[in-house]
Design an enzyme around this catalytic site. Sequence first.
Site, mmCIF file in Angstrom:
data_model
loop_
_atom_site.group_PDB
_atom_site.id
_atom_site.type_symbol
_atom_site.label_atom_id
_atom_site.label_comp_id
_atom_site.label_asym_id
_atom_site.label_seq_id
_atom_site.Cartn_x
_atom_site.Cartn_y
_atom_site.Cartn_z
ATOM 1 N N LYS A 112 0.832 -1.209 0.000
ATOM 2 C CA LYS A 112 0.000 0.000 0.000
ATOM 3 C C LYS A 112 0.866 1.258 0.000
ATOM 4 C CE LYS A 112 -4.227 -2.009 1.570
ATOM 5 N NZ LYS A 112 -5.367 -2.096 2.446
ATOM 6 N N LYS A 195 -5.687 -11.154 -5.572
ATOM 7 C CA LYS A 195 -6.904 -11.332 -4.766
ATOM 8 C C LYS A 195 -7.951 -10.286 -5.130
ATOM 9 C CE LYS A 195 -6.201 -8.375 -0.766
ATOM 10 N NZ LYS A 195 -6.554 -8.108 0.607
ATOM 11 N N LYS A 198 -10.726 -4.386 -2.606
ATOM 12 C CA LYS A 198 -11.344 -3.063 -2.763
ATOM 13 C C LYS A 198 -10.403 -2.122 -3.478
ATOM 14 C CE LYS A 198 -13.148 -3.469 1.748
ATOM 15 N NZ LYS A 198 -12.701 -3.170 3.107
HETATM 16 N N1 AQP Z 1 -10.020 -11.726 -1.790
HETATM 17 C C1 AQP Z 1 -10.218 -12.151 -0.553
HETATM 18 N N2 AQP Z 1 -10.382 -13.474 -0.318
HETATM 19 C C2 AQP Z 1 -10.596 -13.930 0.948
HETATM 20 N N3 AQP Z 1 -10.666 -13.119 2.029
HETATM 21 C C3 AQP Z 1 -10.521 -11.791 1.839
HETATM 22 N N4 AQP Z 1 -10.538 -10.728 2.679
HETATM 23 C C4 AQP Z 1 -10.338 -9.593 1.968
HETATM 24 N N5 AQP Z 1 -10.168 -9.890 0.670
HETATM 25 C C5 AQP Z 1 -10.287 -11.238 0.548
HETATM 26 C C6 AQP Z 1 -10.801 -10.824 4.111
HETATM 27 O O1 AQP Z 1 -11.857 -9.952 4.442
HETATM 28 C C7 AQP Z 1 -11.727 -9.560 5.792
HETATM 29 C C8 AQP Z 1 -11.973 -8.088 5.933
HETATM 30 O O2 AQP Z 1 -10.903 -7.436 5.351
HETATM 31 P P1 AQP Z 1 -10.567 -5.930 5.516
HETATM 32 O O3 AQP Z 1 -11.601 -5.181 6.196
HETATM 33 O O4 AQP Z 1 -9.173 -5.809 5.965
HETATM 34 O O5 AQP Z 1 -10.731 -5.629 4.073
HETATM 35 P P2 AQP Z 1 -9.641 -5.213 3.194
HETATM 36 O O6 AQP Z 1 -8.340 -5.929 3.436
HETATM 37 O O7 AQP Z 1 -9.692 -3.754 3.270
HETATM 38 O O8 AQP Z 1 -10.302 -5.755 1.918
HETATM 39 P P3 AQP Z 1 -9.557 -5.698 0.697
HETATM 40 O O9 AQP Z 1 -10.491 -5.779 -0.420
HETATM 41 O O10 AQP Z 1 -8.469 -6.703 0.770
HETATM 42 O O11 AQP Z 1 -9.039 -4.210 0.783
HETATM 43 P P4 AQP Z 1 -7.687 -3.675 0.343
HETATM 44 O O12 AQP Z 1 -7.620 -3.938 -1.104
HETATM 45 O O13 AQP Z 1 -7.793 -2.236 0.685
HETATM 46 O O14 AQP Z 1 -6.629 -4.384 1.126
HETATM 47 C C9 AQP Z 1 -10.309 -9.963 6.233
HETATM 48 O O15 AQP Z 1 -10.392 -11.080 7.083
HETATM 49 C C10 AQP Z 1 -9.627 -10.341 4.945
HETATM 50 O O16 AQP Z 1 -8.686 -11.371 5.123
#
Ligand code: AQP
Length: 332
Positions: A112, A195, A198
């Site tokens: 990030k 993966k 978001k």
């Molecule tokens: N692609 C995924 N497959 C399985 N599990 C996932 N999680 C996120 N993406 C996947 C799980 O969702 C939970 C909440 O995660 P978070 O609130 O930390 O969400 P995040 O990481 O902001 O979601 P993103 O989409 O992965 O955001 P970015 O791209 O900003 O990092 C966690 O338990 C996570 O493992």
Amino acid sequence: RPRVLSGIQPTADSFHLGNYLGAVRNWVAMQHTHDAFYCVVDLHAITMGHDPKILRNRSRISAAQLLAVGLDPEQCTLFVQSHVPEHAQLGWVLSCITGFGEAGRMVQFKDKASKAGQDSTTVGLFSYPILQAADILLYQADQVPVGEDQRQHLELTRDLAQRFNTRFGKTFTMPSPYIVKDTAKIFDLQDPTIKMSKSASSPNGIIELLEDPARSAKKIKSAVTDTGRDILYDEENKPGVSNLLTIYAALTNRAIDELLEAYEGRGYGDLKKDLAEVLVEFVKPIQERTKLYLDDPAQLDKVLAVGAEKARAVSAVTLARAYRNVGFLSPA
Ligand code: AQP
């Protein structure tokens, strides 16, 4: 009952299928078998820059979605992280036993930060995993249901718990990650080597639970599939089809082998069409229930207030013990 804690960031207008299948689905199941604490982690959501009004709205949408997918406030404790000041308080203490290099090795931070650039990378983003450790340790959680991407942060949490306990006396329970292999990583529909995320996925690569179901169906139908025509589960050579099979199996509670048998001799088009239908039927009631919860914000806030009170009853005890053990004077 063993204790679980997990959280989700209110950083989008909807959860995506990866959040749901990787984590939240397990939260719902575990509320019946565990003493479960789940939170909307809004403190984490301000580490990358945000708009206050949007954040407030997304925190409510997140809580409403969690209820809509099946969390029951009678069965678990659902709360908003910022309502429980102990998270930030313990986060500070833990940051003082975390090495700078140790925190700098977190892959999610490196990813990030490299995308944001040095001037837009906050100290909050850097210390994010330490706050996450505080979230978990405050509740003396035995297990933490998360997706595969959180494994390294869980390792850090365990290291910090061990270090604190060794230096200052037994204070925290050692938590274990609870990662369900089959759905630990849901992949982007347009690039099945990354993966679903978001921040990193293109709009067509991600299925949002609250988007127009017709749009979700279209995305499934235009998902990148692989060369060849046979429907096989092969993560390495057929990551696109394998990802669709994983999603299909998880949403229908069917085994992948059973799906492979059912689709033998049929093409990708059939698989996508059927999965699109399954998905539409899956999200529709979630959307309806989310709307009902959002239509009654007073009731939603009440649920969260009760959750915060229950959470504080546990977290205050742990924080007091941590403060005492680390050497802070008790207030007279
Ligand atoms: N692609 C995924 N497959 C399985 N599990 C996932 N999680 C996120 N993406 C996947 C799980 O969702 C939970 C909440 O995660 P978070 O609130 O930390 O969400 P995040 O990481 O902001 O979601 P993103 O989409 O992965 O955001 P970015 O791209 O900003 O990092 C966690 O338990 C996570 O493992």
